[in-house]
Write an enzyme that holds these catalytic residues in place. Structure first.
Site: not given
Ligand code: PLP
Length: 374
Positions: A105, A185, A209
């Site tokens: 990511w 993030d 999540k």
């Molecule tokens: C799932 C995830 C993403 C992507 O998320 P979207 O909402 O599908 O764009 C980005 N970073 C991390 C750490 C993730 O777990």
């Protein structure tokens, strides 16, 4: 009705209590005569819903008053672009930014940012070569090449695919050059443990999540970082505009915000972030113990101090058994365990809403399976 134990990495399991409340209110939200999906985002009911969601989130995390809370769309993936669009500055004041790559990511975030500007790679711990496990740790301080003039330093504090989590963000923050804000993030572990927002300039997380349904993206941003975007970026991409309009420049993802608000209330009833962290630690310890006691039958390659409490990838010593494992798990009511294709094997995601009983059921299954196939 039949509910499985859902270990999906996302969209992920939600607290049953929350779903039942949503069900009860679906056709008539608290006497409004219609459901949240059907009401105006400008009406008094939804105004109450979004205000309560923000207030509960602020209380839960302890968000300081000089930080804005935004409920945006586009997912964390949109933030990969929106962060550099907003934070690199404009004109003569435009800067570069630093990225630390610790998994799939953060690597995507770094790649996307390069479409906006030539940002720097401050560190990558990607292992290469045939026997490489890809990403299994965080960089050591001596591996960081930090730009003291950077507009920000970007990190992913929990790598969902590789199962690498930063457990010491105080140490991370201590390495920052003075005046460089940390951008994180936190999509897959926000709200899983206490969080000191002051260590960050900006935090973002897709909801699906640990927050609620997909469709809403949370951004927590320090006010002094607003208003730095060049004038030519699209209006919906400008944090300042979104902050000025209370996340309602246009129609926000109303239903997702409503459900997220119920999840925040549920978390308060679990003893807040400290309360849920205690359960999360217990859950993760059970799974890692099963892996480590399996005499190599199961394997997790992540360095001990970086093992994620939320996402636990593991492989079988005999990969030809992967399909057998997944089919038997599903028959036992344990689903969503297939690993990401880049890592292979299995992955158990143990988000806040996964109860301890579900993890016990998984660990019993893993032990039985190992005994049977060893
Ligand atoms: C799932 C995830 C993403 C992507 O998320 P979207 O909402 O599908 O764009 C980005 N970073 C991390 C750490 C993730 O777990």
């Amino acid at each position: 009705m039949h509910r499985v134990w859902n270990f999906s990495a996302g969209p992920a399991t939600l607290p049953t209590e929350v779903l039942l409340q949503v069900q009860a209110e679906l056709l008539d939200w608290q006497g409004a005569g219609c459901g949240v999906m059907e009401m105006s985002h400008r009406g008094k009911e939804f105004t109450r819903i979004i205000a309560a969601a923000e207030a509960d989130l602020r209380e839960l995390i302890g968000i300081p008053a000089d930080y804005k809370v935004l409920f945006l769309q586009g997912g964390a993936t949109q933030q990969f672009a929106q962060v550099p669009m907003n934070l690199l500055g404009r004109g003569a004041a435009r800067k570069s930014a630093d990225y630390i790559v610790t998994g799939a990511w953060s690597k995507k975030a770094w790649k996307e940012a390069q479409r906006i500007a030539p940002v720097r790679l401050a560190a990558s711990v990607e292992a290469r070569g045939e026997a490489a496990d890809g990403f299994t740790r965080l960089p050591r301080p001596d591996e960081l090449d930090l730009d003291a003039q950077a507009a920000y330093l970007h990190v992913c504090t929990n790598e969902t695919i590789h199962g690498v989590e930063c457990h010491d963000d105080a140490a991370l923050a201590a390495q920052l050059p003075a005046g460089v804000p940390l951008v994180a993030d936190m999509s897959s572990h926000i709200l899983s443990r206490p969080l000191d927002v002051r260590r960050y300039g900006l935090i973002y997380a897709g909801a699906q999540k640990n927050i609620g349904p997909s469709g809403v993206t949370l951004v927590i941003v320090r006010e002094d970082l607003l208003g730095r975007a060049p004038a030519d970026i699209p209006t919906v991409m400008d944090y300042q505009v979104m902050a000025d309009n209370g996340s309602m420049l246009n129609t926000p993802p109303t239903f997702a915000i409503y459900v997220a608000g119920l999840v925040f209330q549920w978390l308060k009833r679990q003893g807040g972030l400290a309360g849920i962290q205690a359960v999360n630690r217990q859950k993760a310890a059970l799974v890692y113990a099963a892996i480590d006691a399996s005499q190599g039958f199961y394997r997790n390659p992540v360095a001990a101090d970086c093992r994620s409490c939320m996402n636990i990838p593991f492989t079988l010593a005999r990969p030809e058994l992967d399909g057998v494992f997944l089919a038997a798990a599903e028959a036992a009511g344990l689903v969503g365990l297939k690993g990401h294709k880049s890592v292979g094997g299995m992955r158990a995601s143990l988000y806040n809403a996964m109860p301890l009983d579900g993890v016990r059921a998984l660990v019993d299954f893993m032990n039985d399976f190992a005994a049977k196939h060893a």
